[in-house]
Design a protein around this motif. Sequence first.
Motif, PDB file in Angstrom:
ATOM      1  N   ASN A   1       5.865   6.730  -1.260  1.00 44.46           N
ATOM      2  CA  ASN A   1       5.618   5.289  -1.133  1.00 44.46           C
ATOM      3  C   ASN A   1       4.938   4.722  -2.367  1.00 44.46           C
ATOM      4  O   ASN A   1       5.243   3.605  -2.797  1.00 44.46           O
ATOM      5  CB  ASN A   1       4.770   5.006   0.110  1.00 44.46           C
ATOM      6  N   ILE A   2       4.027   5.498  -2.959  1.00 50.75           N
ATOM      7  CA  ILE A   2       3.381   5.071  -4.197  1.00 50.75           C
ATOM      8  C   ILE A   2       4.424   4.892  -5.305  1.00 50.75           C
ATOM      9  O   ILE A   2       4.387   3.928  -6.073  1.00 50.75           O
ATOM     10  CB  ILE A   2       2.323   6.115  -4.622  1.00 50.75           C
ATOM     11  N   ASN A   3       5.377   5.816  -5.375  1.00 50.53           N
ATOM     12  CA  ASN A   3       6.432   5.710  -6.382  1.00 50.53           C
ATOM     13  C   ASN A   3       7.310   4.479  -6.159  1.00 50.53           C
ATOM     14  O   ASN A   3       7.705   3.799  -7.113  1.00 50.53           O
ATOM     15  CB  ASN A   3       7.301   6.968  -6.368  1.00 50.53           C
ATOM     16  N   LEU A   4       7.627   4.199  -4.901  1.00 47.90           N
ATOM     17  CA  LEU A   4       8.443   3.024  -4.584  1.00 47.90           C
ATOM     18  C   LEU A   4       7.724   1.742  -4.987  1.00 47.90           C
ATOM     19  O   LEU A   4       8.338   0.812  -5.532  1.00 47.90           O
ATOM     20  CB  LEU A   4       8.780   2.998  -3.088  1.00 47.90           C
ATOM     21  N   LEU A   5       6.429   1.676  -4.734  1.00 50.70           N
ATOM     22  CA  LEU A   5       5.659   0.485  -5.095  1.00 50.70           C
ATOM     23  C   LEU A   5       5.603   0.307  -6.612  1.00 50.70           C
ATOM     24  O   LEU A   5       5.666  -0.814  -7.111  1.00 50.70           O
ATOM     25  CB  LEU A   5       4.244   0.578  -4.514  1.00 50.70           C
ATOM     26  N   TYR A   6       5.486   1.399  -7.352  1.00 47.01           N
ATOM     27  CA  TYR A   6       5.465   1.329  -8.812  1.00 47.01           C
ATOM     28  C   TYR A   6       6.744   0.676  -9.339  1.00 47.01           C
ATOM     29  O   TYR A   6       6.721  -0.114 -10.280  1.00 47.01           O
ATOM     30  CB  TYR A   6       5.309   2.726  -9.390  1.00 47.01           C
ATOM     31  N   ASP A   7       7.863   1.002  -8.710  1.00 47.67           N
ATOM     32  CA  ASP A   7       9.156   0.467  -9.146  1.00 47.67           C
ATOM     33  C   ASP A   7       9.488  -0.880  -8.516  1.00 47.67           C
ATOM     34  O   ASP A   7      10.533  -1.462  -8.818  1.00 47.67           O
ATOM     35  CB  ASP A   7      10.262   1.476  -8.830  1.00 47.67           C
ATOM     36  N   GLY A   8       8.625  -1.369  -7.615  1.00 45.72           N
ATOM     37  CA  GLY A   8       8.879  -2.662  -6.985  1.00 45.72           C
ATOM     38  C   GLY A   8       9.940  -2.624  -5.913  1.00 45.72           C
ATOM     39  O   GLY A   8      10.514  -3.667  -5.567  1.00 45.72           O
ATOM     40  N   ASP A   9      10.212  -1.449  -5.352  1.00 40.97           N
ATOM     41  CA  ASP A   9      11.258  -1.313  -4.335  1.00 40.97           C
ATOM     42  C   ASP A   9      10.739  -1.724  -2.949  1.00 40.97           C
ATOM     43  O   ASP A   9       9.531  -1.748  -2.698  1.00 40.97           O
ATOM     44  CB  ASP A   9      11.760   0.133  -4.267  1.00 40.97           C
ATOM     45  N   THR A  10      11.678  -2.028  -2.066  1.00 37.97           N
ATOM     46  CA  THR A  10      11.338  -2.408  -0.691  1.00 37.97           C
ATOM     47  C   THR A  10      10.931  -1.177   0.107  1.00 37.97           C
ATOM     48  O   THR A  10      11.533  -0.110  -0.018  1.00 37.97           O
ATOM     49  CB  THR A  10      12.541  -3.092  -0.016  1.00 37.97           C
ATOM     50  N   ILE A  11       9.901  -1.332   0.914  1.00 41.94           N
ATOM     51  CA  ILE A  11       9.423  -0.240   1.771  1.00 41.94           C
ATOM     52  C   ILE A  11       9.540  -0.672   3.226  1.00 41.94           C
ATOM     53  O   ILE A  11       9.084  -1.748   3.601  1.00 41.94           O
ATOM     54  CB  ILE A  11       7.959   0.118   1.451  1.00 41.94           C
ATOM     55  N   ARG A  12      10.147   0.165   4.028  1.00 43.42           N
ATOM     56  CA  ARG A  12      10.286  -0.076   5.462  1.00 43.42           C
ATOM     57  C   ARG A  12       9.477   0.974   6.200  1.00 43.42           C
ATOM     58  O   ARG A  12       9.702   2.177   6.023  1.00 43.42           O
ATOM     59  CB  ARG A  12      11.763  -0.012   5.891  1.00 43.42           C
ATOM     60  N   VAL A  13       8.515   0.549   7.011  1.00 45.16           N
ATOM     61  CA  VAL A  13       7.673   1.464   7.775  1.00 45.16           C
ATOM     62  C   VAL A  13       8.049   1.374   9.243  1.00 45.16           C
ATOM     63  O   VAL A  13       7.900   0.322   9.870  1.00 45.16           O
ATOM     64  CB  VAL A  13       6.178   1.128   7.584  1.00 45.16           C
ATOM     65  N   GLU A  14       8.574   2.475   9.776  1.00 44.58           N
ATOM     66  CA  GLU A  14       8.965   2.533  11.186  1.00 44.58           C
ATOM     67  C   GLU A  14       7.825   3.138  11.998  1.00 44.58           C
ATOM     68  O   GLU A  14       7.277   4.180  11.635  1.00 44.58           O
ATOM     69  CB  GLU A  14      10.219   3.393  11.355  1.00 44.58           C
TER      70      GLU A  14
ATOM     71  N   ASP B   1     -11.127   2.946  -0.155  1.00 40.21           N
ATOM     72  CA  ASP B   1     -10.873   4.288   0.369  1.00 40.21           C
ATOM     73  C   ASP B   1     -10.093   4.121   1.655  1.00 40.21           C
ATOM     74  O   ASP B   1     -10.644   3.749   2.687  1.00 40.21           O
ATOM     75  CB  ASP B   1     -12.187   5.023   0.618  1.00 40.21           C
ATOM     76  N   THR B   2      -8.804   4.399   1.601  1.00 43.22           N
ATOM     77  CA  THR B   2      -7.956   4.065   2.733  1.00 43.22           C
ATOM     78  C   THR B   2      -6.826   5.065   2.867  1.00 43.22           C
ATOM     79  O   THR B   2      -6.526   5.823   1.925  1.00 43.22           O
ATOM     80  CB  THR B   2      -7.388   2.645   2.563  1.00 43.22           C
ATOM     81  N   THR B   3      -6.184   5.061   4.022  1.00 44.76           N
ATOM     82  CA  THR B   3      -4.980   5.866   4.212  1.00 44.76           C
ATOM     83  C   THR B   3      -3.779   5.068   3.709  1.00 44.76           C
ATOM     84  O   THR B   3      -3.838   3.848   3.562  1.00 44.76           O
ATOM     85  CB  THR B   3      -4.776   6.205   5.691  1.00 44.76           C
ATOM     86  N   ILE B   4      -2.679   5.759   3.465  1.00 44.62           N
ATOM     87  CA  ILE B   4      -1.471   5.062   3.010  1.00 44.62           C
ATOM     88  C   ILE B   4      -0.975   4.117   4.095  1.00 44.62           C
ATOM     89  O   ILE B   4      -0.477   3.017   3.799  1.00 44.62           O
ATOM     90  CB  ILE B   4      -0.360   6.074   2.612  1.00 44.62           C
ATOM     91  N   GLU B   5      -1.165   4.500   5.365  1.00 41.67           N
ATOM     92  CA  GLU B   5      -0.719   3.634   6.459  1.00 41.67           C
ATOM     93  C   GLU B   5      -1.502   2.323   6.463  1.00 41.67           C
ATOM     94  O   GLU B   5      -0.920   1.238   6.605  1.00 41.67           O
ATOM     95  CB  GLU B   5      -0.884   4.346   7.798  1.00 41.67           C
ATOM     96  N   ALA B   6      -2.823   2.419   6.288  1.00 39.24           N
ATOM     97  CA  ALA B   6      -3.645   1.205   6.278  1.00 39.24           C
ATOM     98  C   ALA B   6      -3.351   0.347   5.058  1.00 39.24           C
ATOM     99  O   ALA B   6      -3.322  -0.879   5.136  1.00 39.24           O
ATOM    100  CB  ALA B   6      -5.130   1.588   6.302  1.00 39.24           C
ATOM    101  N   LEU B   7      -3.118   0.987   3.924  1.00 38.97           N
ATOM    102  CA  LEU B   7      -2.791   0.245   2.708  1.00 38.97           C
ATOM    103  C   LEU B   7      -1.482  -0.517   2.862  1.00 38.97           C
ATOM    104  O   LEU B   7      -1.401  -1.718   2.566  1.00 38.97           O
ATOM    105  CB  LEU B   7      -2.701   1.203   1.520  1.00 38.97           C
ATOM    106  N   LEU B   8      -0.454   0.163   3.338  1.00 40.32           N
ATOM    107  CA  LEU B   8       0.852  -0.484   3.491  1.00 40.32           C
ATOM    108  C   LEU B   8       0.786  -1.595   4.535  1.00 40.32           C
ATOM    109  O   LEU B   8       1.396  -2.654   4.353  1.00 40.32           O
ATOM    110  CB  LEU B   8       1.907   0.547   3.883  1.00 40.32           C
ATOM    111  N   TYR B   9       0.054  -1.348   5.631  1.00 43.48           N
ATOM    112  CA  TYR B   9      -0.065  -2.390   6.653  1.00 43.48           C
ATOM    113  C   TYR B   9      -0.769  -3.610   6.076  1.00 43.48           C
ATOM    114  O   TYR B   9      -0.387  -4.748   6.355  1.00 43.48           O
ATOM    115  CB  TYR B   9      -0.817  -1.865   7.873  1.00 43.48           C
ATOM    116  N   GLY B  10      -1.807  -3.394   5.268  1.00 39.81           N
ATOM    117  CA  GLY B  10      -2.494  -4.510   4.623  1.00 39.81           C
ATOM    118  C   GLY B  10      -1.578  -5.285   3.698  1.00 39.81           C
ATOM    119  O   GLY B  10      -1.647  -6.517   3.625  1.00 39.81           O
ATOM    120  N   MET B  11      -0.677  -4.573   3.021  1.00 39.47           N
ATOM    121  CA  MET B  11       0.253  -5.232   2.103  1.00 39.47           C
ATOM    122  C   MET B  11       1.372  -5.963   2.836  1.00 39.47           C
ATOM    123  O   MET B  11       2.075  -6.784   2.242  1.00 39.47           O
ATOM    124  CB  MET B  11       0.856  -4.205   1.144  1.00 39.47           C
TER     125      MET B  11
END
Length: 477
Positions: free
Chosen positions: A198-211, A160-170
Amino acid sequence: MFSSNNALKSCSSDLVQTIHEIQQKTQAPLALIILSVLSNLSSACQGMIDVKNPTGAKTPTDLYALNIAESSERKSTVDRLTSKPLLDYELRRKQENKRLLKDYEQEMFVWQVKYRKAKKCFQKAIESDDPNVELYQQELAELIENKPKKIQLCQTLFADTTIEALLYGMSGASPYATLTSSDASNILNKFNANWLSNINLLYDGDTIRVERKNSESFTIENGRLTLALMIQPKMLKQMLEKQNDSARHIGTLARMLVCYPESTQGHRFFQNPDLSENCGEYIEKYYARITEILEQSSSYQAYGHRVTLEFLPEAKQIWIQFYNHIESQLSWQGGLSDIRDAASKMANNVARIAALLHYYTYGTKQISLECTQAAIDLGYYYLEQFKHLFGEKTLQEQAFNNGSLLSQWLVKNHKYGTYVIPKKVLYSYGPNSLRNKDKLEMAVWYLHNTGKLVYYYNSKPACIHLTQQFLLENNLQ
């Protein structure tokens, strides 16, 4: 009409036996178990397996799964049983993380002592014009250069997490994660445009940049995410209404394998006490195989290697037939025109499922015919489930569904000797979804026209009379 049982006929015998053992042990809906198992295959394989589908496109193999089931359908029981090897593996990694963190803290303590001493000597050398000042400076520079690197702790399971915490963990030691929950209402209620994109980008394997403004920005390359979510139907409906169906519009829901299996409640009779206490032979084999894949994946990740699976010629042929058949149903007069979003992505999901089933069974690089056929059968099943839940229903289908709801309520709430029911009772105490004039009228007229009841709409008050046919069909006499 496709069923999850049909798909099992084409699947590997060991995996079929595992699923049946889990069903015997839990007596949960079969389709719920199958999707839970697929989610765990996705989680185990996503760190090293990609699939090249017959169009030439290479995609990840991670799946997005949404199991919809009422309370007491044993969602949590199935989740704990099927994901046990993942949880055990994650526990071992956490223990390793603790050891690495302890080693890092010890190294850092020693380094800080040396650094403070070297810094002090360098400062004194400057102040006293010591001819060895350059040596002290060099010693300090080497210490700074060899400062222990902060440990990047690896977490792959998130509950149970926020998208920010999930992406930071990844963004840490591993870009592969699984977001899982046997009660996903809290997670789904956090869905917003940022979450979904962001969930859609991860499904497709695309690069994610978090500013980030106040902390370090980061990038996730080749990230993989498995969604293994379970939710009650009422909570899902509330979430979609609250979010104005944004999960559908943005495309996240269309990427999901959605399943709302028929309840097994009322048929879960206690039979075999040994089975409820112990795991069966095939469940143990399933645990061993998932653990083996996780260890292989860890080894591949350490060297930055990935494996791409391709279809054998005969498997490629039936995948293309499936693709073309789905495409033919997307026009306005086609049977899938109302769920084009999900239908257009199902061939991709089928390729992923086929790759996962094949690697679990054979561990080779060419996807077999039988695993592809099993994936296709499952693809048809999930399309039917999606259409049933989110497609536009004809008036006839709406009447049938509303009539069935009312019929089930009448059976459940029938009092022997009571055959006449005022319509206002149905408004006040009937199914929640039918406490609406148009829907209730549709349900009552459907049962009237099929001979299940007689509708006295001109009487005061208006009422319904259960017929002999209805009573006999439902053993209510």
